[in-house]
Write an enzyme that holds these catalytic residues in place. Sequence first.
Site, PDB file in Angstrom:
ATOM      1  CB  CYS A 117      -0.684  -0.350   1.185  1.00 47.31           C
ATOM      2  SG  CYS A 117      -2.467  -1.488   0.803  1.00 47.31           S
ATOM      3  CG  HIS A 257      -3.226   3.398   2.374  1.00 49.87           C
ATOM      4  ND1 HIS A 257      -3.281   3.550   0.629  1.00 49.87           N
ATOM      5  CD2 HIS A 257      -2.814   2.207   2.289  1.00 49.87           C
ATOM      6  CE1 HIS A 257      -3.709   2.164   1.100  1.00 49.87           C
ATOM      7  NE2 HIS A 257      -3.562   1.662   1.947  1.00 49.87           N
ATOM      8  CG  ASN A 287      -6.431  -0.380   1.067  1.00 49.27           C
ATOM      9  OD1 ASN A 287      -6.128   0.015   0.123  1.00 49.27           O
ATOM     10  ND2 ASN A 287      -6.158  -0.568   1.960  1.00 49.27           N
TER      11      ASN A 287
END
Length: 331
Positions: A117, A257, A287
């Site tokens: 990520c 994020h 996500n």
Amino acid sequence: MTKITAAITAVGGYVPKFVLTNKMLEGMVETNDEWIVSRTGIKERRILKPEEGEGTSYMAIKAANELIEKRDLDPTEIDLVIVATATPDNMVASTAAFVAAKIGAKNAFAYDLLAACSSFLFGMSTAASYIQSGRYKKVLLIGADKMSSIIDYTDRTTCIIFGDGAGAALFEPNEEGLGLQDEYLRSDGNGRQFLGMDAGGSIMPATEETVKNRKHYIYQDGRTVFKFAVSNMADVAEKIMQRNNLQESDVAWLVPHQANKRIIDATANRMGLDSSKVLMNIHRYGNTTSATLPLLLADFEGQLKKGDNLVFAAFGGGFTWGSIYLKWAYN
Ligand SMILES: CC(C)(COP(=O)(O)OP(=O)(O)OC[C@H]1O[C@@H](n2cnc3c(N)ncnc32)[C@H](O)[C@@H]1OP(=O)(O)O)[C@@H](O)C(=O)NCCC(=O)NCCS
């Protein structure tokens, strides 16, 4: 001589058409909308279905083409294409090379960058370094992931979180001091036991057994990952502010994020930021791994003003994490 900084001069984004809602997940695993929204902030996510397109590159190409069109950019001028991704089209051939060919970046070299990520955040550092060094003038950084290709839709602890998408940003030299100002990037490989995918890599190549035992899907120890993400993302964002003497009032936007709204809120709190300064689209996309940061830029581009101070922060598998301070370069 004027110092060359690396600025983002254009962005693009793409999410697939199919919307997977919390209600639909209720029919697939034992969960409910209220639990998902209160624990994660996610209401729906996008999934790339085979009838729309195939692979991560499909979305990366869409995002890049949007950027190229908006900016009226001649793709033959692009020097380098980086695709930040945890889900490349194929384990060996570079996805970025395929994307570069398809968007007409025929003078560019291209490669993939993998840091879970944090891939896009670390890619920003890579792109900016090439520009600051004077080696290249146009670096196209794309964050793209087809997370649905590695998600077990019978596992309620992961399938509610992830979605598919792509975003792109063009890095170019700037002589007004705009663009990337500072970075603080970290990793700790001891974290890989808590988030990853067991099979399909060099440690555990694919066998009948690995397929039968569902080892080709993401696993995570959510609680542990959450703990590390909350403290590390907040730590690095705070550090970047302190190191650059940024007060809360100096920061125009936090670009975090999108893993979990509670992690984002904790980071904003530590920075002393009001929620109105926090870019968020997790409720719509979940996500999307490498795509969260550039998708935020694409979605909120209209609100970003030249000179705005942006603080990026991310946390991901590995573990990998970090923060970047960037001055926005255009209206
Ligand atoms: C996954 C996550 C949302 C779970 O939230 P949580 O508050 O930590 O929940 P827990 O894992 O402690 O589980 C609490 C309970 O809910 C249950 N549960 C888990 N998933 C559920 C779901 N989808 N629906 C309903 N209940 C669920 C658990 O089984 C547990 O039940 P128990 O108390 O009877 O054992 C959270 O840990 C998280 O966001 N972690 C980080 C994930 C992440 O960011 N990953 C990517 C890194 S970039």
